[in-house]
Structure formats: structure tokens, C-alpha cells
Design an enzyme around this catalytic site. Structure first.
Site, PDB file in Angstrom:
ATOM      1  N   ARG A  92      35.326 139.742  63.906  1.00 28.23           N
ATOM      2  CA  ARG A  92      34.263 138.778  63.614  1.00 28.23           C
ATOM      3  C   ARG A  92      34.496 138.138  62.250  1.00 28.23           C
ATOM      4  O   ARG A  92      34.775 138.818  61.268  1.00 28.23           O
ATOM      5  CB  ARG A  92      32.896 139.455  63.596  1.00 28.23           C
ATOM      6  CG  ARG A  92      31.862 138.515  63.010  1.00 28.23           C
ATOM      7  CD  ARG A  92      30.488 138.705  63.486  1.00 28.23           C
ATOM      8  NE  ARG A  92      29.617 137.702  62.869  1.00 28.23           N
ATOM      9  CZ  ARG A  92      28.319 137.841  62.755  1.00 28.23           C
ATOM     10  NH1 ARG A  92      27.742 138.925  63.239  1.00 28.23           N
ATOM     11  NH2 ARG A  92      27.590 136.907  62.203  1.00 28.23           N
ATOM     12  N   ARG A 101      30.144 133.654  67.541  1.00 31.08           N
ATOM     13  CA  ARG A 101      30.659 134.931  67.041  1.00 31.08           C
ATOM     14  C   ARG A 101      31.231 135.790  68.164  1.00 31.08           C
ATOM     15  O   ARG A 101      30.710 135.775  69.271  1.00 31.08           O
ATOM     16  CB  ARG A 101      29.573 135.693  66.288  1.00 31.08           C
ATOM     17  CG  ARG A 101      28.455 136.120  67.154  1.00 31.08           C
ATOM     18  CD  ARG A 101      27.046 135.822  66.718  1.00 31.08           C
ATOM     19  NE  ARG A 101      26.748 134.776  65.808  1.00 31.08           N
ATOM     20  CZ  ARG A 101      25.878 134.924  64.794  1.00 31.08           C
ATOM     21  NH1 ARG A 101      25.276 136.062  64.611  1.00 31.08           N
ATOM     22  NH2 ARG A 101      25.608 133.911  64.013  1.00 31.08           N
ATOM     23  N   ASP A 104      28.166 140.488  67.400  1.00 31.41           N
ATOM     24  CA  ASP A 104      27.086 140.593  66.430  1.00 31.41           C
ATOM     25  C   ASP A 104      26.375 141.904  66.725  1.00 31.41           C
ATOM     26  O   ASP A 104      26.053 142.180  67.889  1.00 31.41           O
ATOM     27  CB  ASP A 104      26.133 139.410  66.652  1.00 31.41           C
ATOM     28  CG  ASP A 104      25.102 139.294  65.567  1.00 31.41           C
ATOM     29  OD1 ASP A 104      25.493 139.098  64.409  1.00 31.41           O
ATOM     30  OD2 ASP A 104      23.901 139.388  65.875  1.00 31.41           O
ATOM     31  N   ASP A 106      23.099 143.968  65.400  1.00 35.50           N
ATOM     32  CA  ASP A 106      21.915 143.951  64.538  1.00 35.50           C
ATOM     33  C   ASP A 106      21.159 145.269  64.658  1.00 35.50           C
ATOM     34  O   ASP A 106      20.977 145.782  65.774  1.00 35.50           O
ATOM     35  CB  ASP A 106      20.949 142.834  64.960  1.00 35.50           C
ATOM     36  CG  ASP A 106      21.454 141.452  64.594  1.00 35.50           C
ATOM     37  OD1 ASP A 106      22.139 141.320  63.566  1.00 35.50           O
ATOM     38  OD2 ASP A 106      21.159 140.504  65.347  1.00 35.50           O
TER      39      ASP A 106
HETATM   40  O1  GSY Z   1      21.043 136.897  66.159  1.00 36.35           O
HETATM   41  C1  GSY Z   1      22.046 137.114  67.028  1.00 36.35           C
HETATM   42  C2  GSY Z   1      23.010 135.996  67.163  1.00 36.35           C
HETATM   43  N1  GSY Z   1      22.487 134.872  67.938  1.00 36.35           N
HETATM   44  C3  GSY Z   1      22.249 134.816  69.263  1.00 36.35           C
HETATM   45  C4  GSY Z   1      22.398 135.746  70.303  1.00 36.35           C
HETATM   46  O2  GSY Z   1      22.810 136.900  70.131  1.00 36.35           O
HETATM   47  N2  GSY Z   1      22.036 135.305  71.556  1.00 36.35           N
HETATM   48  C5  GSY Z   1      21.570 134.051  71.789  1.00 36.35           C
HETATM   49  N3  GSY Z   1      21.254 133.720  73.025  1.00 36.35           N
HETATM   50  N4  GSY Z   1      21.432 133.142  70.808  1.00 36.35           N
HETATM   51  C6  GSY Z   1      21.767 133.535  69.565  1.00 36.35           C
HETATM   52  N5  GSY Z   1      21.704 132.837  68.432  1.00 36.35           N
HETATM   53  C7  GSY Z   1      22.138 133.661  67.462  1.00 36.35           C
HETATM   54  S1  GSY Z   1      22.217 133.227  65.799  1.00 36.35           S
END
Ligand code: GSY
Length: 177
Positions: A92, A101, A104, A106
Site C-alpha cells: 500500500r 488503495r 486498507d 482500519d
Molecule cells: O475508509 C476506507 C477506505 N475507503 C473506502 C472503502 O473501503 N470502501 C468504499 N466503498 N469506499 C471507500 N472510500 C474510502 S476512503
């Protein structure tokens, strides 16, 4: 692992995972494998993978998202650091905020604790407005505390775009999305 980064009693924590580059489901599977093999972390439950529309920056590829429930003796900052280490190992690159990415990871929930540290807010402040988190979370832990006194399933019932989240089939060997 230093004693300062460990707890004696395991804590239930939820990690959210997402990917929208390359072998998305492969990145999720590999990240979950590495999390489950980490010192101080036991995997308790894994949601299905979900195909989700991009949130935030909408002009990018769709995501695969999932949530896992773990028990951990790692302090929140150490759990976050382990996730970042796995993200880096999987290639990443953090360049564009809310941008594409490979992976991710979290920290969404850590026990019932409220944490406000540099780089770590728990419960994650935007869980209740993100169907791509709530749907997999409610699958594995409907009563998860998502902040504001709400559970995951209560927040999901109020979430307008929940019906855009598409559950993906369980993976077959050699099958990639
Ligand atoms: O915060 C996580 C990263 N992220 C995502 C995600 O994981 N899924 C979707 N559908 N949209 C996202 N936008 C972000 S930033």
C-alpha cells in the site's frame, strides 16, 4: 512486542478491510491471514466479502470490503501499528486521501472504549454513515457498539445506501473478482 503494548485480558476489537486495486479479494484474504497469525491477535469471526461503491472520492474503482472480529491483547496503538505494517507489506502506498488503495485496515472498535489519539479515533467516527462498514459488521456482530449509543444493526436500519452493498460469493480456489 513490549509489555507496554500488551494487555493481560484480551479485548474484542473489529477491523475493517477494503481494497480497490488489483486482486482485491486476494489482498483481503492475505491481510486477514497475516492478522490471524499475528502475536497477540486471535481471529474470532470474518464477514463475507462485499462489493461496494466508492465513498468519498467517487471517481475510482469499486471496493471489496469485509470486517473481522478479533480478540487481542495488543493495546489499540499496537493493533493499529500491526495493521499499518501489514498494509505496507502488501504494497500500500499512501498518496491520495480517500484515493485508490491495495489494502486498507482500519481499527473500528476496541472493546467499548472511546479513544482519541493521533491517527486513531475509536469507535471510528464515520462507521454509522458508511454502509460498506455497517453491512459486514452487522453480519458478524449485530450488537456492535458503533458510537452515539447505536448498535451496528440499528445504524444500518437508518443508513440510506445499505441496499447498494452486494455480498460476493464465497471464493472458490482459483477464483478472483
Ligand atoms: O475508509 C476506507 C477506505 N475507503 C473506502 C472503502 O473501503 N470502501 C468504499 N466503498 N469506499 C471507500 N472510500 C474510502 S476512503
Amino acid at each position: 512486542m513490549t509489555a507496554a503494548s500488551m494487555r493481560k485480558t484480551p479485548v474484542r476489537a473489529v477491523l475493517g478491510l477494503g481494497s480497490n486495486i488489483g486482486d482485491k479479494r486476494g489482498f483481503l484474504a492475505e491481510a486477514i491471514r497475516q492478522i490471524a497469525e499475528s502475536d497477540g491477535i486471535t481471529l474470532v469471526a470474518r464477514s463475507a466479502d462485499y462489493r461496494t461503491a466508492p465513498w468519498g472520492l467517487t471517481d475510482q474503482d469499486w471496493f471489496v470490503n469485509a470486517c473481522i472480529l478479533v480478540e487481542t491483547t495488543l493495546e489499540p496503538s499496537a493493533l493499529l501499528a500491526r495493521g499499518l505494517e501489514i498494509e505496507r507489506g502488501l504494497g500500500r502506498v499512501r498518496d491520495i486521501r480517500w484515493g485508490p488503495r491495495k489494502i486498507d485496515i482500519d481499527v473500528l472498535i476496541y472493546g467499548g472504549e472511546e479513544i482519541a489519539q493521533e491517527g486513531l479515533s475509536v469507535p471510528h467516527p464515520r462507521i454509522a454513515e458508511r454502509a460498506f462498514v455497517l453491512v459486514p459488521l452487522a453480519e458478524i456482530w449485530p450488537d456492535a457498539p458503533v458510537g452515539g449509543g447505536l448498535t451496528a444493526s440499528q445504524a444500518l436500519a437508518e443508513c440510506p445506501d445499505a441496499d447498494t452493498i452486494e455480498r460476493l460469493d464465497d471464493l472458490q480456489p482459483g477464483h478472483h473478482v
